[in-house]
Design a protein around this motif. Structure first.
Motif, mmCIF file in Angstrom:
data_model
loop_
_atom_site.group_PDB
_atom_site.id
_atom_site.type_symbol
_atom_site.label_atom_id
_atom_site.label_comp_id
_atom_site.label_asym_id
_atom_site.label_seq_id
_atom_site.Cartn_x
_atom_site.Cartn_y
_atom_site.Cartn_z
ATOM 1 N N GLN A 1 -8.469 -1.205 -1.272
ATOM 2 C CA GLN A 1 -7.069 -1.682 0.320
ATOM 3 C C GLN A 1 -7.326 -0.739 1.174
ATOM 4 O OE1 GLN A 1 -5.271 -3.991 -0.648
ATOM 5 N NE2 GLN A 1 -5.984 -5.230 -2.074
ATOM 6 N N LEU A 2 -6.592 -1.553 2.238
ATOM 7 C CA LEU A 2 -5.758 -0.114 2.984
ATOM 8 C C LEU A 2 -4.486 -0.300 2.590
ATOM 9 C CD1 LEU A 2 -6.631 -1.705 6.217
ATOM 10 C CD2 LEU A 2 -8.175 0.277 5.131
ATOM 11 N N MET A 3 -4.776 1.364 2.590
ATOM 12 C CA MET A 3 -3.583 2.324 1.736
ATOM 13 C C MET A 3 -2.486 2.866 3.098
ATOM 14 S SD MET A 3 -3.833 1.141 -1.375
ATOM 15 C CE MET A 3 -3.441 2.843 -2.916
ATOM 16 N N LYS B 1 5.091 8.070 -1.885
ATOM 17 C CA LYS B 1 3.940 7.575 -2.589
ATOM 18 C C LYS B 1 2.936 6.724 -1.857
ATOM 19 C CE LYS B 1 5.713 8.496 -7.002
ATOM 20 N NZ LYS B 1 7.604 8.139 -6.967
ATOM 21 N N LYS B 2 1.726 7.137 -2.060
ATOM 22 C CA LYS B 2 0.682 5.345 -1.740
ATOM 23 C C LYS B 2 0.938 4.372 -2.431
ATOM 24 C CE LYS B 2 -3.801 7.986 -1.676
ATOM 25 N NZ LYS B 2 -5.294 7.329 -2.587
ATOM 26 N N ARG B 3 0.473 3.737 -1.520
ATOM 27 C CA ARG B 3 1.054 2.507 -1.797
ATOM 28 C C ARG B 3 0.189 1.271 -0.809
ATOM 29 N NH1 ARG B 3 3.392 -0.252 2.407
ATOM 30 N NH2 ARG B 3 5.911 0.783 3.583
ATOM 31 N N LYS B 4 -0.063 0.440 -0.887
ATOM 32 C CA LYS B 4 -0.911 -1.098 0.259
ATOM 33 C C LYS B 4 0.214 -1.337 0.975
ATOM 34 C CE LYS B 4 -3.074 -3.529 -3.954
ATOM 35 N NZ LYS B 4 -2.663 -4.734 -5.111
ATOM 36 N N LEU B 5 -1.153 -1.646 1.572
ATOM 37 C CA LEU B 5 -0.172 -2.269 2.952
ATOM 38 C C LEU B 5 0.421 -3.194 3.034
ATOM 39 C CD1 LEU B 5 -2.790 -0.539 6.119
ATOM 40 C CD2 LEU B 5 -0.209 -0.256 6.171
#
Ligand code: GLU
Length: 554
Positions: A283-285, A293-297
């Motif tokens: 997934q692109l994050m 924090k990291k999250r999905k686009l």
């Protein structure tokens, strides 16, 4: 149960055989080891960076190996279809350098290639033929369950704490006598066609993934839907039939399909077809600005997910490629630095070097890459890029920018010759903003004069500057004059000296030159003042400076 009879009952009009299609779509005549890849976007009108990300992998694998990449339009969900979306897909992909060897084209029912049609909605007969085959083998059956009946099953499963779904004893249409089917058909009741699964949840299937290595997955035990009640296949069935008949060797798709991978391999295995090599991409994050924090686009929150964003901002396709290759292959960056004279297309892309966890999208890093690439372009190319972009996205700037191409090229060229060209353009949009001060029609004052030289100090500096300004001066002579002004007005010639003893000076020479800079360009940051002045010409320079003196005295 007479499965053959059932298959005739369900598909009386299917007169082609599976063999017919196997021969119509022969094995591909490509070199040994060549990859055949595809992208299968749905025509929803939204084409995102993930589509390009997967397309780049497919394009590289195919073209590096002497294989082919094709475009298949996956339009089995007509509710989500948007008019003109196929055009958007093809145009965007071409814009970003993905040229398909085969597949759907800009013309409605035109197909480029012998594995046609490349639009799933045009392949109904093919799916029906293979659905009929599965029924005749005893691997598929019609299910006339209504929504209410399915909801009831769900309730029972909830009550007895069993797995949800349509399987084994809950699969109430799985082994119904043929007479019941005849009855329902006679009444014109709608049905879906389900796969009859012999899988067991306690068994595992092993699938080799080109990116993730060997996967161990629970076998599928659900009687999933092959054909919906309108006869249109589900993604699962269409994918398997199409990728088999189109002789795809590598299925590159997002990791959201991992969950249903057991269904896909079960279908390949049941039909006795060789599985393609699945490559599930991460997934692109991004790092969320608020939480860190990291999250999905997400489509809703992140404009940079849409490919159109990169077009409308005037990012160059090469920068997008280089950036995505950096994210895709861990050894790309090093290779690209060591092979500065080569094209990124010479890079030996490989699945082994792919990141398995989320791919992190880092816009500042992307901008740096973009600046680096644009810094290597010729003045002509930069001029063309800005002109083409602004013609569509900023008409006002386009007019002034192209009204005197020679002048525009001159100002683009400032700071761009020599071994260390300026790295100040990241996109055509940003470039047009940045260059706007060179044209009276788009010039706007943005920054204040330096704090150490405001009010009357600034007026005196500018007045003296105008008095001594001579357009025939060399850069050195010019600079000596600026120094003389600084000295006379008690601005330290060395910024260090001023820093050490600020009480002894009004400021430093940096303040003096920034007064001139702000008067001339409206900003505290700009290329070399002398070069800018030479490009602007005496009249514009004198006007801009006098304007600032007048402004403060009024
Ligand atoms: N239509 C599918 C999607 O848009 C394609 C997945 C695949 O490449 O198989 O996600």
């Amino acid at each position: 149960m007479d499965y053959k009879k059932l298959s005739e009952l369900l598909f009386p009009n299917v007169d082609k055989t599976p063999q017919y299609f196997e021969e119509l779509y022969p094995q591909r005549n490509v070199p040994k080891g060549a990859c055949v890849t595809r992208i299968g976007p749905s025509p929803t009108g939204f084409i995102h960076l993930g589509n390009l990300y997967n397309a780049i992998i497919g394009e590289r694998l195919a073209h590096q190996s002497g294989g082919i990449i094709f475009l298949r339009i996956e339009d089995t969900d007509s509710k989500r279809e948007v008019k003109g979306a196929v055009r958007t897909i093809i145009k965007s992909m071409n814009h970003f350098g993905i040229h398909f060897d085969e597949g759907a084209t800009l013309k409605k029912h035109d197909n480029n290639g012998i594995y046609a049609p490349y639009k799933q909605s045009d392949r109904k007969e093919i799916y029906q033929t293979f659905a009929k085959l599965l029924v005749s083998m005893g691997y598929a059956y019609p299910c006339f369950c209504t929504q209410d009946e399915l909801a009831r099953l769900h309730e029972i499963q909830q009550r007895v704490e069993d797995n949800f779904g349509y399987y084994e004893r809950y699969a109430i249409w799985r082994d119904r006598p043929i007479e019941d089917v005849e009855d329902m058909l006679a009444k014109g009741e709608p049905y879906v066609l389900r796969f009859r699964s012999v899988g067991d949840i306690n068994n595992y299937v092993y699938v080799k993934d080109g990116i993730r290595g060997e996967l161990r997955l629970h076998e599928n035990y659900q009687d999933f839907v092959l054909l919906k009640s309108d006869g249109i296949p589900t993604y699962h069935f269409a994918h398997v039939v199409d990728d088999h008949l189109m002789r795809t060797t590598h299925v590159i798709r997002g990791e959201e399909w991992l969950a249903t991978l057991p269904i896909h391999v079960q279908l390949f295995d049941t039909l006795g077809w060789e599985r393609p090599l699945y490559c599930h991409t991460p997934q692109l994050m991004k790092i969320d600005e608020d939480t860190g924090k990291k999250r999905k686009l997400s489509k809703r929150q992140d404009p940079e997910l849409a490919l159109t964003y990169y077009v409308s901002q005037g990012y160059i396709p090469d920068a997008v490629w280089v950036y995505l290759l950096t994210v895709l292959n861990s050894n790309f960056e090093e290779w690209f630095t060591a092979n500065a004279d080569k094209s990124y297309l010479d890079f030996p892309f490989s699945l082994d070097k792919m990141n398995k966890s989320g791919a992190l999208l880092d816009i500042p890093k992307f901008n740096d890459i973009s600046k680096e690439i644009i810094s290597k372009l010729s003045v002509e190319d930069i001029y063309d890029g800005i002109a083409q972009w602004s013609r569509k996205y900023n008409r006002k700037f386009y007019k002034v920018f192209t009204s005197n191409p020679e002048y525009s090229k001159k100002v683009i060229g400032i700071g761009r010759s020599g071994d260390k060209p300026r790295k100040d353009i990241e996109s055509w949009k940003q470039a047009s903003k940045f260059l706007s001060f060179y044209f009276d029609d788009t010039f706007k004052r943005k920054d204040d004069f330096p704090v150490n030289a405001q009010g009357s100090d600034k007026d005196i500096i500018l007045t003296k500057y105008l008095e001594t300004l001579d357009f025939n001066d060399s850069q050195e002579e010019w600079f000596n004059k600026v120094r003389a002004i600084a000295e006379e007005l008690n601005y330290a010639l060395q910024p260090k000296k001023y820093k050490k003893n600020p009480e002894l000076y009004n400021g430093s020479i940096v303040d003096v030159s920034n007064v001139i800079r702000v008067a001339l360009t409206g900003r505290q940051n700009s290329p070399d003042i002398y070069e800018i002045s030479q490009a602007m010409g005496e009249t514009m320079v004198r006007d801009r400076i006098s304007e600032c003196i007048e402004l403060s005295s009024s």
